[in-house]
Design a protein around this motif. Structure first.
Motif, PDB file in Angstrom:
ATOM      1  N   LYS A 130       0.828  -1.209   0.000  1.00  0.00           N
ATOM      2  CA  LYS A 130       0.000   0.000   0.000  1.00  0.00           C
ATOM      3  C   LYS A 130       0.857   1.252   0.000  1.00  0.00           C
ATOM      4  CE  LYS A 130      -4.227  -1.709   1.975  1.00  0.00           C
ATOM      5  NZ  LYS A 130      -5.107  -1.725   3.135  1.00  0.00           N
ATOM      6  N   GLY A 131       0.285   2.304  -0.527  1.00  0.00           N
ATOM      7  CA  GLY A 131       0.962   3.590  -0.474  1.00  0.00           C
ATOM      8  C   GLY A 131       1.989   3.799  -1.564  1.00  0.00           C
ATOM      9  N   GLU A 132       2.049   2.878  -2.507  1.00  0.00           N
ATOM     10  CA  GLU A 132       3.045   2.993  -3.571  1.00  0.00           C
ATOM     11  C   GLU A 132       2.418   2.995  -4.951  1.00  0.00           C
ATOM     12  OE1 GLU A 132       7.113   0.902  -1.870  1.00  0.00           O
ATOM     13  OE2 GLU A 132       5.974  -0.093  -3.443  1.00  0.00           O
ATOM     14  N   LEU A 133       3.022   3.801  -5.835  1.00  0.00           N
ATOM     15  CA  LEU A 133       2.682   3.718  -7.256  1.00  0.00           C
ATOM     16  C   LEU A 133       3.814   2.967  -7.952  1.00  0.00           C
ATOM     17  CD1 LEU A 133       1.251   4.384  -9.901  1.00  0.00           C
ATOM     18  CD2 LEU A 133       2.302   6.638  -9.832  1.00  0.00           C
ATOM     19  N   THR A 134       3.492   1.793  -8.466  1.00  0.00           N
ATOM     20  CA  THR A 134       4.490   0.988  -9.160  1.00  0.00           C
ATOM     21  C   THR A 134       4.222   1.061 -10.644  1.00  0.00           C
ATOM     22  OG1 THR A 134       4.485  -0.511  -7.279  1.00  0.00           O
ATOM     23  CG2 THR A 134       5.505  -1.321  -9.309  1.00  0.00           C
ATOM     24  N   LEU A 135       5.276   1.232 -11.425  1.00  0.00           N
ATOM     25  CA  LEU A 135       5.108   1.195 -12.881  1.00  0.00           C
ATOM     26  C   LEU A 135       5.646  -0.129 -13.391  1.00  0.00           C
ATOM     27  CD1 LEU A 135       6.200   4.742 -14.095  1.00  0.00           C
ATOM     28  CD2 LEU A 135       3.932   3.909 -13.461  1.00  0.00           C
ATOM     29  N   LEU A 136       4.917  -0.707 -14.328  1.00  0.00           N
ATOM     30  CA  LEU A 136       5.387  -1.935 -14.965  1.00  0.00           C
ATOM     31  C   LEU A 136       5.717  -1.566 -16.400  1.00  0.00           C
ATOM     32  CD1 LEU A 136       5.748  -5.033 -14.823  1.00  0.00           C
ATOM     33  CD2 LEU A 136       3.351  -5.251 -15.491  1.00  0.00           C
ATOM     34  N   SER A 150      -8.189  -1.878  -2.304  1.00  0.00           N
ATOM     35  CA  SER A 150      -6.825  -1.707  -1.793  1.00  0.00           C
ATOM     36  C   SER A 150      -5.817  -1.664  -2.942  1.00  0.00           C
ATOM     37  CB  SER A 150      -6.481  -2.826  -0.807  1.00  0.00           C
ATOM     38  OG  SER A 150      -6.965  -4.053  -1.265  1.00  0.00           O
ATOM     39  N   VAL A 151      -6.209  -2.213  -4.095  1.00  0.00           N
ATOM     40  CA  VAL A 151      -5.308  -2.229  -5.239  1.00  0.00           C
ATOM     41  C   VAL A 151      -5.986  -1.571  -6.437  1.00  0.00           C
ATOM     42  CG1 VAL A 151      -3.945  -3.695  -6.769  1.00  0.00           C
ATOM     43  CG2 VAL A 151      -4.430  -4.452  -4.442  1.00  0.00           C
ATOM     44  N   VAL A 152      -5.238  -0.726  -7.161  1.00  0.00           N
ATOM     45  CA  VAL A 152      -5.748  -0.179  -8.411  1.00  0.00           C
ATOM     46  C   VAL A 152      -4.783  -0.594  -9.520  1.00  0.00           C
ATOM     47  CG1 VAL A 152      -6.241   1.919  -9.727  1.00  0.00           C
ATOM     48  CG2 VAL A 152      -6.900   1.770  -7.316  1.00  0.00           C
ATOM     49  N   ASP A 173      -2.975  13.170 -24.419  1.00  0.00           N
ATOM     50  CA  ASP A 173      -1.868  14.073 -24.737  1.00  0.00           C
ATOM     51  C   ASP A 173      -1.047  14.290 -23.470  1.00  0.00           C
ATOM     52  OD1 ASP A 173      -3.148  15.894 -23.087  1.00  0.00           O
ATOM     53  OD2 ASP A 173      -4.175  16.880 -24.753  1.00  0.00           O
ATOM     54  N   SER A 174       0.066  14.982 -23.643  1.00  0.00           N
ATOM     55  CA  SER A 174       1.031  15.127 -22.559  1.00  0.00           C
ATOM     56  C   SER A 174       0.394  15.687 -21.291  1.00  0.00           C
ATOM     57  CB  SER A 174       2.156  16.023 -23.050  1.00  0.00           C
ATOM     58  OG  SER A 174       3.004  16.324 -21.995  1.00  0.00           O
ATOM     59  N   GLU A 175      -0.349  16.763 -21.478  1.00  0.00           N
ATOM     60  CA  GLU A 175      -0.912  17.441 -20.320  1.00  0.00           C
ATOM     61  C   GLU A 175      -1.867  16.537 -19.540  1.00  0.00           C
ATOM     62  OE1 GLU A 175      -3.678  21.334 -19.479  1.00  0.00           O
ATOM     63  OE2 GLU A 175      -2.768  21.076 -21.459  1.00  0.00           O
ATOM     64  N   ASN A 176      -2.752  15.907 -20.287  1.00  0.00           N
ATOM     65  CA  ASN A 176      -3.721  15.014 -19.642  1.00  0.00           C
ATOM     66  C   ASN A 176      -3.050  13.776 -19.065  1.00  0.00           C
ATOM     67  OD1 ASN A 176      -6.460  16.082 -19.785  1.00  0.00           O
ATOM     68  ND2 ASN A 176      -6.062  16.155 -21.986  1.00  0.00           N
ATOM     69  N   GLY A 177      -2.009  13.307 -19.754  1.00  0.00           N
ATOM     70  CA  GLY A 177      -1.248  12.160 -19.254  1.00  0.00           C
ATOM     71  C   GLY A 177      -0.650  12.481 -17.890  1.00  0.00           C
ATOM     72  N   HIS A 178      -0.070  13.664 -17.802  1.00  0.00           N
ATOM     73  CA  HIS A 178       0.514  14.067 -16.519  1.00  0.00           C
ATOM     74  C   HIS A 178      -0.561  14.175 -15.449  1.00  0.00           C
ATOM     75  CE1 HIS A 178       4.740  14.594 -17.167  1.00  0.00           C
ATOM     76  NE2 HIS A 178       4.507  15.146 -18.367  1.00  0.00           N
ATOM     77  N   ALA A 179      -1.689  14.746 -15.822  1.00  0.00           N
ATOM     78  CA  ALA A 179      -2.763  14.921 -14.839  1.00  0.00           C
ATOM     79  C   ALA A 179      -3.213  13.568 -14.296  1.00  0.00           C
ATOM     80  CB  ALA A 179      -3.940  15.654 -15.475  1.00  0.00           C
ATOM     81  N   VAL A 180      -3.351  12.601 -15.194  1.00  0.00           N
ATOM     82  CA  VAL A 180      -3.824  11.285 -14.744  1.00  0.00           C
ATOM     83  C   VAL A 180      -2.761  10.613 -13.873  1.00  0.00           C
ATOM     84  CG1 VAL A 180      -4.368   8.955 -15.543  1.00  0.00           C
ATOM     85  CG2 VAL A 180      -5.496  10.920 -16.579  1.00  0.00           C
ATOM     86  N   MET A 181      -1.488  10.732 -14.267  1.00  0.00           N
ATOM     87  CA  MET A 181      -0.434  10.108 -13.453  1.00  0.00           C
ATOM     88  C   MET A 181      -0.357  10.747 -12.069  1.00  0.00           C
ATOM     89  SD  MET A 181       0.562   7.575 -15.031  1.00  0.00           S
ATOM     90  CE  MET A 181       1.748   6.996 -13.833  1.00  0.00           C
ATOM     91  N   ALA A 182      -0.478  12.080 -12.042  1.00  0.00           N
ATOM     92  CA  ALA A 182      -0.441  12.772 -10.752  1.00  0.00           C
ATOM     93  C   ALA A 182      -1.577  12.272  -9.864  1.00  0.00           C
ATOM     94  CB  ALA A 182      -0.562  14.279 -10.972  1.00  0.00           C
ATOM     95  N   LEU A 183      -2.707  12.058 -10.511  1.00  0.00           N
ATOM     96  CA  LEU A 183      -3.873  11.560  -9.795  1.00  0.00           C
ATOM     97  C   LEU A 183      -3.593  10.165  -9.224  1.00  0.00           C
ATOM     98  CD1 LEU A 183      -6.740  12.471  -9.246  1.00  0.00           C
ATOM     99  CD2 LEU A 183      -7.424  11.418 -11.407  1.00  0.00           C
ATOM    100  N   LEU A 184      -3.000   9.305 -10.044  1.00  0.00           N
ATOM    101  CA  LEU A 184      -2.713   7.941  -9.582  1.00  0.00           C
ATOM    102  C   LEU A 184      -1.714   7.970  -8.416  1.00  0.00           C
ATOM    103  CD1 LEU A 184      -2.529   5.907 -12.927  1.00  0.00           C
ATOM    104  CD2 LEU A 184      -4.380   6.007 -11.258  1.00  0.00           C
ATOM    105  N   ALA A 185      -0.718   8.846  -8.517  1.00  0.00           N
ATOM    106  CA  ALA A 185       0.269   8.946  -7.439  1.00  0.00           C
ATOM    107  C   ALA A 185      -0.403   9.413  -6.153  1.00  0.00           C
ATOM    108  CB  ALA A 185       1.376   9.919  -7.847  1.00  0.00           C
ATOM    109  N   ASN A 211      -3.597   5.773   0.508  1.00  0.00           N
ATOM    110  CA  ASN A 211      -2.914   4.559   0.949  1.00  0.00           C
ATOM    111  C   ASN A 211      -3.382   3.303   0.215  1.00  0.00           C
ATOM    112  OD1 ASN A 211      -0.952   3.283   2.474  1.00  0.00           O
ATOM    113  ND2 ASN A 211      -2.452   2.632   4.036  1.00  0.00           N
ATOM    114  N   ARG A 212      -3.358   3.414  -1.110  1.00  0.00           N
ATOM    115  CA  ARG A 212      -3.673   2.225  -1.912  1.00  0.00           C
ATOM    116  C   ARG A 212      -2.423   1.794  -2.640  1.00  0.00           C
ATOM    117  NH1 ARG A 212      -9.150   3.088  -1.724  1.00  0.00           N
ATOM    118  NH2 ARG A 212      -9.705   5.260  -1.998  1.00  0.00           N
ATOM    119  N   SER A 213      -2.482   0.577  -3.159  1.00  0.00           N
ATOM    120  CA  SER A 213      -1.391   0.113  -3.980  1.00  0.00           C
ATOM    121  C   SER A 213      -1.809   0.305  -5.434  1.00  0.00           C
ATOM    122  CB  SER A 213      -1.158  -1.364  -3.676  1.00  0.00           C
ATOM    123  OG  SER A 213      -0.227  -1.876  -4.578  1.00  0.00           O
TER     124      SER A 213
END
Ligand code: ATP
Ligand code: MG
Lengths: 249, 376
Positions: free
Chosen positions: A34-40, A165-167, A177-189, A196-198
């Motif tokens: 939990k609490g981590e954003l993991t990239l595969l 608990s997991v997303v 696009d770049s801007e929206n991509g960043h927004a979504v990643m920031a959201l996931l982080a 406190n999700r994984s």
């Protein structure tokens, strides 16, 4: 170390039949906390989606074990797997997979409805998560009247509405696009840390690296590397890091 | 949310919705017409027996229907019946097909009903002009106003010939229709006998009225032991027998029921087809639902709700159209009948049809692989 919410050991997955049979995963070990954003990350065809499907209890492994919140997945039938998914796992897809005939609010509500949360409370909850992803003013919009980034944020809201608990996200920024991509990643982080999700996201996209706590690399059905990333790194440095890695290789 | 999703899926593709509704509508209207005709026919066939004030009917042995009783019973049977304990009255009735010669030439067949209204067993109901007293006047008969064309008459005062004698239309009934399409013509018992050339003690039926408190089965048993060559039937039994004769021996009823079954079949196929294609179109959404952890039951419910919604909408439209057709049919030789029972049965049928239609869609959706959600 905290107890993993999702872990797999020696997972092998064969796909297809007969001559077309492919060993998509060849013995994968991975645990998510939990609490981590993991990239595969990994090349096309390396087995990322397959691994994500197995971790998400959508596919079952040919061999190996999966544990969700300590619960062994092996031997469960389709209905029990569905139950595990609705209890513990939220999904985000590359092409959003929203229901075109439902509004943003209804798209989130149906995910709650599926897990048995109905009525006014569910509507309030759906509205709450849509506000969290910044769509408080788009509740009544249909997917066709939302931008790609907004649609993906609805999908994020849908994934977290039931507080899993997991997303798990498969290429969540690939269509943005770049801007929206960043927004979504920031959201996931943020979801990973503040709630406190994984969160595990499959990605090709180097822009996403800056948001990761951890990067796992997969090639040809095997995990070939893993790195923890110090918190607070910003995107450009990470791009550098990737370059350096490539140079080293 | 199940209903919401079902509703949206349904209205998402208006053309398919229209096809679905036409399918259901077609079925309901066809079944309503066929069964309405069946009910209408049944009502016509049994109306005389139904309207009679009698507990038991004595008929000659083997009488097939109200119209085909023969004129075979004699006063002997009447006296035997009257002597039976529990019997209050025995009222003779003469009924026979007879040739009707139209005033302007040509002829047709009528069913001549000879009855004495004073006996209180059977009388021409729904008289719209003239009275029973008029029918008692010399040569008088009553005819039905819906059969003027067949009878070649224009109304009261016209004359014609029935079998042996001249008759004069002195009274008119309204919408007493005949399944055999031979119009019913009422006259007095004795005039019927003389027109038909029957002896003055002969009768087609004896309508038995019981003393208050008498047991129907006991009296019937007593009558049977006393009368040979005659049958003793309750009203219901005689109605059933007439129905069997006209609807089943002649095949008319089977044709109506067959038509209704065909309507059900065609409707089910159309609805099944549209529901299946709708499900196929929304398969990705169902896969997403499945990935989100919905049970398969949840997805079946969405499909069934879609089927149910189409059923309700189709039913309402279908019934409205059927009622329209019913209204138009009221002055035809075969007026359709709709009863609350039939309307209810049609609704049940629509739901059943839709549920059956949902089967193929459900089978399709059972096979979806949630793994497909990632590969789009
Ligand atoms: N249903 C299937 N039948 C047979 N082989 C399959 C099937 N699905 C995937 N594969 C194969 O399994 C391997 C892993 O596929 P997977 O979709 O997991 O790759 P991926 O890493 O997600 O690739 P991409 O980045 O292109 O999405 C590939 O070689 C693919 O061709
Ligand atoms: Mg993939």
């Amino acid at each position: 170390m905290t107890k993993p919410v999702l872990e797999c050991e020696n997972v092998v997955k064969e796909l297809g039949k007969g001559a077309g049979k492919v060993r998509a995963l060849k013995g994968v070990n991975l645990s998510l906390v939990k609490g981590e954003l993991t990239l595969l990350m990994g090349p096309s065809g390396s087995g990322k989606t397959t691994l994500l499907s197995i971790l998400g209890c959508i596919l079952t492994p040919t061999s190996g074990t999966i544990r969700v919140e300590g619960e062994e997945v092996a031997g469960k039938g389709p209905e029990e797997l569905a139950e595990l998914r609705r209890k513990h796992i939220g999904f985000i897809f590359q092409s959003y997979n929203l229901f075109p005939t439902l509004s943003a609010l209804e798209n989130v509500r149906i995910a709650l409805d599926v897990i048995g949360r109905k009525g006014y409370q569910a509507a309030l909850r759906a509205e709450e998560v849509l506000r969290e992803v910044g769509l408080g003013n788009r509740l009544k919009n249909y997917p066709s009247n939302l931008s790609g980034g907004e649609q993906q944020r609805v999908a994020v809201a849908r994934a977290i509405a039931a507080s899993p608990s997991v997303v798990l996200a498969d290429e969540p920024t690939a269509a943005l696009d770049s801007e929206n991509g960043h927004a979504v990643m920031a959201l996931l982080a943020r979801i990973a840390k503040e709630q406190n999700r994984s969160v595990l996201a499959v990605t090709h996209d180097p822009r996403t690296l800056g948001y990761a706590d951890r990067v796992v690399r997969i090639e040809d059905g095997l995990i070939v590397g893993e790195e923890r990333r110090p918190q607070g790194l910003d995107a450009p440095e990470i791009t550098d890091l990737t370059k350096r890695r490539k140079a080293n290789a | 949310m199940i209903l919401t999703l079902a509703f949206r899926n349904l209205f998402h593709d208006r053309i398919r919705l229209a096809v679905t509704l036409v399918g259901i509508l077609f079925s309901i209207v066809l079944v309503a017409i066929q069964l309405g005709m069946y009910l209408g026919s049944s009502r016509m066939i049994t109306s005389m027996i139904e309207r009679s004030n009698s507990d038991l009917w004595i008929t000659a042995f083997g009488a097939k229907s109200f119209e085909e009783g023969g004129i075979l019973l004699t006063s002997r049977e009447r006296h035997q019946a009257l002597a039976t304990p529990g019997v209050k009255a025995v009222v003779p009735l003469v009924v026979a097909f007879a040739e009707w010669r139209k005033p302007e030439g040509g002829s047709t067949r009528v069913v001549l009903v000879g009855t004495d209204a004073e006996d209180g067993a059977l009388e021409p109901w729904s008289l719209v002009s003239g009275t029973w007293q008029d029918i008692k006047s010399p040569d008088a008969i009553s005819a039905d106003d819906t059969y003027f064309r067949e009878l070649g008459i224009n109304g009261i005062g016209d004359t014609a010939q029935i079998a042996m004698g001249r008759v004069k239309v002195k009274a008119l009934t309204h919408r007493i229709r005949s399944f055999t399409q031979s119009p019913y013509v009422f006259t007095t018992l004795s005039r019927a006998r003389s027109l038909l050339g029957a002896e003055s003690d002969k009768a087609t039926f004896y309508l038995v009225q019981l003393e208050p408190g008498a047991n129907l089965e006991t009296v019937r048993h007593e009558l049977l032991t006393r009368l040979d060559g005659a049958e003793v039937l309750t009203k219901n039994e005689f109605e059933d027998r007439s129905l069997r004769q006209w609807l089943f021996r002649t095949g008319a009823g089977l044709a109506l029921i067959g038509g209704a079954l065909l309507g059900i079949l065609v409707g089910t196929v159309i609805v099944a087809q549209t529901l299946y294609s709708s499900t196929k179109d929304h398969l990705n959404e169902f896969a997403t639902l499945r990935a989100l952890g919905s049970s398969s039951g949840y997805i079946y419910k969405v499909i069934l709700a879609q089927a149910g919604l189409s059923a309700v909408i189709g039913y309402v439209l279908g019934i409205l159209i059927s009622l329209g057709i019913l209204y138009i049919s009221r002055n035809t030789p075969l007026p359709l009948v709709m009863t609350p029972g039939l309307a209810g049965a049609l609704f049940g049928l629509t739901l059943f049809m839709s549920a059956v239609s949902a089967i193929s869609a459900i089978i399709k959706v059972t096979r979806i692989d949630p793994a497909t959600v990632f590969n789009r």
